[in-house]
Design a protein around this motif. Structure first.
Motif, PDB file in Angstrom:
ATOM      1  N   ALA A 157      -5.850   0.519  -6.250  1.00 34.37           N
ATOM      2  CA  ALA A 157      -6.412   1.763  -6.512  1.00 34.37           C
ATOM      3  C   ALA A 157      -5.431   2.895  -6.419  1.00 34.37           C
ATOM      4  CB  ALA A 157      -7.415   2.102  -5.296  1.00 34.37           C
ATOM      5  N   GLY A 158      -4.261   2.519  -6.104  1.00 38.04           N
ATOM      6  CA  GLY A 158      -3.474   3.680  -6.414  1.00 38.04           C
ATOM      7  C   GLY A 158      -2.882   3.959  -7.667  1.00 38.04           C
ATOM      8  N   VAL A 159      -2.830   3.010  -8.496  1.00 33.55           N
ATOM      9  CA  VAL A 159      -2.703   3.379  -9.871  1.00 33.55           C
ATOM     10  C   VAL A 159      -3.896   4.152 -10.586  1.00 33.55           C
ATOM     11  CG1 VAL A 159      -2.175   2.520 -12.212  1.00 33.55           C
ATOM     12  CG2 VAL A 159      -0.827   1.705 -10.251  1.00 33.55           C
ATOM     13  N   ALA A 160      -5.044   3.561 -10.019  1.00 29.74           N
ATOM     14  CA  ALA A 160      -6.217   4.069 -10.781  1.00 29.74           C
ATOM     15  C   ALA A 160      -6.386   5.693 -10.239  1.00 29.74           C
ATOM     16  CB  ALA A 160      -7.490   3.380 -10.176  1.00 29.74           C
ATOM     17  N   ALA A 161      -5.914   5.869  -8.895  1.00 27.18           N
ATOM     18  CA  ALA A 161      -6.042   7.240  -8.465  1.00 27.18           C
ATOM     19  C   ALA A 161      -5.057   8.286  -9.302  1.00 27.18           C
ATOM     20  CB  ALA A 161      -5.847   7.463  -6.909  1.00 27.18           C
ATOM     21  N   ALA A 162      -3.750   7.746  -9.539  1.00 26.82           N
ATOM     22  CA  ALA A 162      -2.707   8.469 -10.065  1.00 26.82           C
ATOM     23  C   ALA A 162      -3.334   9.046 -11.474  1.00 26.82           C
ATOM     24  CB  ALA A 162      -1.499   7.866 -10.193  1.00 26.82           C
ATOM     25  N   ALA A 163      -3.711   8.014 -12.292  1.00 27.24           N
ATOM     26  CA  ALA A 163      -4.195   8.009 -13.439  1.00 27.24           C
ATOM     27  C   ALA A 163      -5.622   9.024 -13.656  1.00 27.24           C
ATOM     28  CB  ALA A 163      -4.707   6.683 -14.183  1.00 27.24           C
ATOM     29  N   ALA A 164      -6.384   9.127 -12.560  1.00 33.28           N
ATOM     30  CA  ALA A 164      -7.526   9.992 -12.522  1.00 33.28           C
ATOM     31  C   ALA A 164      -7.306  11.492 -11.985  1.00 33.28           C
ATOM     32  CB  ALA A 164      -8.377   9.495 -11.625  1.00 33.28           C
ATOM     33  N   GLY A 165      -5.843  11.646 -11.559  1.00 35.48           N
ATOM     34  CA  GLY A 165      -5.437  13.035 -11.420  1.00 35.48           C
ATOM     35  C   GLY A 165      -5.374  13.375  -9.979  1.00 35.48           C
ATOM     36  N   THR A 167       0.828  -1.204  -0.082  1.00 39.65           N
ATOM     37  CA  THR A 167       0.196   0.047   0.037  1.00 39.65           C
ATOM     38  C   THR A 167       0.789   1.154  -0.056  1.00 39.65           C
ATOM     39  OG1 THR A 167      -0.261  -0.422   2.244  1.00 39.65           O
ATOM     40  CG2 THR A 167      -2.050  -1.142   0.983  1.00 39.65           C
ATOM     41  N   ASP A 168       2.129   1.098   0.570  1.00 38.17           N
ATOM     42  CA  ASP A 168       2.740   2.248   0.547  1.00 38.17           C
ATOM     43  C   ASP A 168       3.382   2.853  -0.837  1.00 38.17           C
ATOM     44  OD1 ASP A 168       2.951   3.449   3.304  1.00 38.17           O
ATOM     45  OD2 ASP A 168       4.311   1.594   3.599  1.00 38.17           O
ATOM     46  N   VAL A 169       3.653   1.372  -1.702  1.00 41.09           N
ATOM     47  CA  VAL A 169       3.956   1.561  -3.046  1.00 41.09           C
ATOM     48  C   VAL A 169       2.773   2.193  -3.946  1.00 41.09           C
ATOM     49  CG1 VAL A 169       4.514   0.329  -5.209  1.00 41.09           C
ATOM     50  CG2 VAL A 169       5.646  -0.114  -3.084  1.00 41.09           C
ATOM     51  N   ALA A 170       1.714   1.499  -3.780  1.00 43.87           N
ATOM     52  CA  ALA A 170       0.322   2.069  -4.150  1.00 43.87           C
ATOM     53  C   ALA A 170       0.019   3.611  -4.018  1.00 43.87           C
ATOM     54  CB  ALA A 170      -0.961   1.241  -3.883  1.00 43.87           C
ATOM     55  N   ALA A 171       0.285   4.083  -2.656  1.00 42.86           N
ATOM     56  CA  ALA A 171       0.192   5.353  -2.434  1.00 42.86           C
ATOM     57  C   ALA A 171       0.915   6.388  -3.372  1.00 42.86           C
ATOM     58  CB  ALA A 171       0.344   5.651  -0.912  1.00 42.86           C
ATOM     59  N   MET A 172       1.831   5.977  -3.761  1.00 38.61           N
ATOM     60  CA  MET A 172       2.722   6.858  -4.719  1.00 38.61           C
ATOM     61  C   MET A 172       2.295   6.730  -6.111  1.00 38.61           C
ATOM     62  SD  MET A 172       5.016   8.172  -2.607  1.00 38.61           S
ATOM     63  CE  MET A 172       5.906   8.993  -3.615  1.00 38.61           C
ATOM     64  N   GLY A 173       1.342   6.020  -6.238  1.00 36.00           N
ATOM     65  CA  GLY A 173       0.740   5.789  -7.861  1.00 36.00           C
ATOM     66  C   GLY A 173       1.557   4.697  -8.420  1.00 36.00           C
ATOM     67  N   ALA A 174       2.154   4.055  -7.850  1.00 32.70           N
ATOM     68  CA  ALA A 174       3.149   3.146  -8.798  1.00 32.70           C
ATOM     69  C   ALA A 174       2.438   1.883  -8.739  1.00 32.70           C
ATOM     70  CB  ALA A 174       4.558   3.069  -8.094  1.00 32.70           C
ATOM     71  N   ARG A 175       2.845   1.014  -9.418  1.00 32.58           N
ATOM     72  CA  ARG A 175       2.669  -0.599  -9.367  1.00 32.58           C
ATOM     73  C   ARG A 175       3.585  -1.494  -8.782  1.00 32.58           C
ATOM     74  NH1 ARG A 175       4.177  -4.673 -12.612  1.00 32.58           N
ATOM     75  NH2 ARG A 175       5.411  -3.581 -13.916  1.00 32.58           N
TER      76      ARG A 175
END
Length: 331
Positions: free
Chosen positions: A224-232, A84-92
């Motif tokens: 959801a981290g990647v999805a959030a990054a993609a959504a701006g 989740t820490d990785v995801a929170a950066m918008g990373a896979r």
């Protein structure tokens, strides 16, 4: 801890090479590993040219109890808390390294169970990611240290410092379930002397499986981290120490205030704000953004450097601190 010990198959009696021979086949290197465990270091692809990296520590006593957690759950949670820490950066997430220090009398089956939990958590929460190496050492206290790597895939990393006044405050994941599970363990799974009791925990596990799982083997929405990054998403972080305490970190870093909507937080807003270890994702989005699933609007970004409010009224940044404990325990 006695239930986890066996002289015949203790890691001290087997030795490092034999332990690794039993543990490593239970792990998978993942799709990004060009060279997995076996040499002095692994080689992991970073097609983006950058990678994100984070690490987390789990120590028997303050972070988990073998009387309450199965080895499988320990491995699962060790993976989930880093993913989740990785995801929170918008990373896979792409790879983990795992270091374990353990008493020499610990049965090797405990490490095998941890490996199984790591593998299955990765397959469920971050398909394609794997364990590419680590280390074993001896200690009087079972300790797990996990380092996670992630690929930004060309995206700009989402920081804590990007929230702006007028943004929507949103959250993905459960709120307060892990705290409820921990409160049950402290309230009903200790013996007369106050020590964790495995049989009482087993009974509690049968009676309240979902709440116990939320604490011992969480299933955060890593995708959801990647999805959030993609959504701006303008700011994001993993909620591990409590929604309010972690939200204040965003507020301070961004120089803004955050106003929570009590109705959006559920029947017990205080527990939703103070409860720790759900490992959801908190993010801010520009006004009018279509929130990616499973994000839900829980408030808004307002003026006020580092200030937290609930329906406009000041609220404390309650949650978990490793040095002072949890100041928002359920019950």
């Amino acid at each position: 801890m006695e239930d986890a010990l066996s002289a015949a198959t203790s890691i001290g009696r087997l030795g490092e090479d034999a332990v690794l021979a039993r543990v490593l086949p239970r792990l998978a290197p993942g799709e990004s590993a060009l060279l997995g465990a076996g040499d002095d270091a692994a080689v992991v692809a970073a097609a983006d040219g950058r990678f994100v990296v984070t690490t987390d520590l789990m120590v028997h006593g303050p972070d988990f109890r073998l009387a309450w957690s199965t080895p499988y759950e320990l491995g699962w949670k060790a993976a989930a808390t880093n993913l989740t820490d990785v995801a929170a950066m918008g990373a896979r997430p792409t790879a983990l390294t795992v270091a374990i220090a353990a008493p020499p009398e610990l049965d090797v089956a405990v490490l095998e169970g941890i490996a199984d939990g790591l593998r299955e958590a990765l397959a469920c929460l971050a398909p394609g990611a794997g364990v590419v190496g680590g280390d074993l050492s001896v200690s009087t206290v079972l300790t797990l240290a996990v380092t996670a790597f992630g690929d930004l895939e060309g995206r700009t990393p989402v920081l804590r410092s990007g929230a702006r006044v007028g943004d929507v405050l949103a959250h993905a994941g459960t709120r307060g379930d892990a705290a409820r599970g921990l409160a049950l363990l402290f309230g009903e799974a200790r013996d007369g002397s106050g020590e964790p009791d495995a049989s009482l925990a087993a009974e509690l596990r049968r009676r309240e499986p979902e709440l116990l799982a939320a604490q011992l083997a969480p299933r955060p929405p890593v995708f959801a981290g990647v999805a959030a990054a993609a959504a701006g998403a303008t700011a994001m972080l993993d909620v591990s120490d409590g929604l309010a305490r972690d939200a204040r970190r965003v507020a301070v870093a961004s120089g803004v205030g955050l106003d929570f909507d009590a109705a959006a937080l559920g029947a017990d807003p205080r527990l939703a704000l103070a409860g720790a270890e759900d490992h959801g994702l908190l993010a801010t989005f520009p006004p009018g953004t279509a929130l990616p699933a499973p994000f839900e609007r829980i408030g808004r970004v307002v003026d006020g450097h580092g200030r937290l409010t609930l329906d406009g009224e000041p609220v404390a940044a309650l949650g978990w601190d490793p040095y002072s404990g949890w100041d928002g325990r359920a019950g």
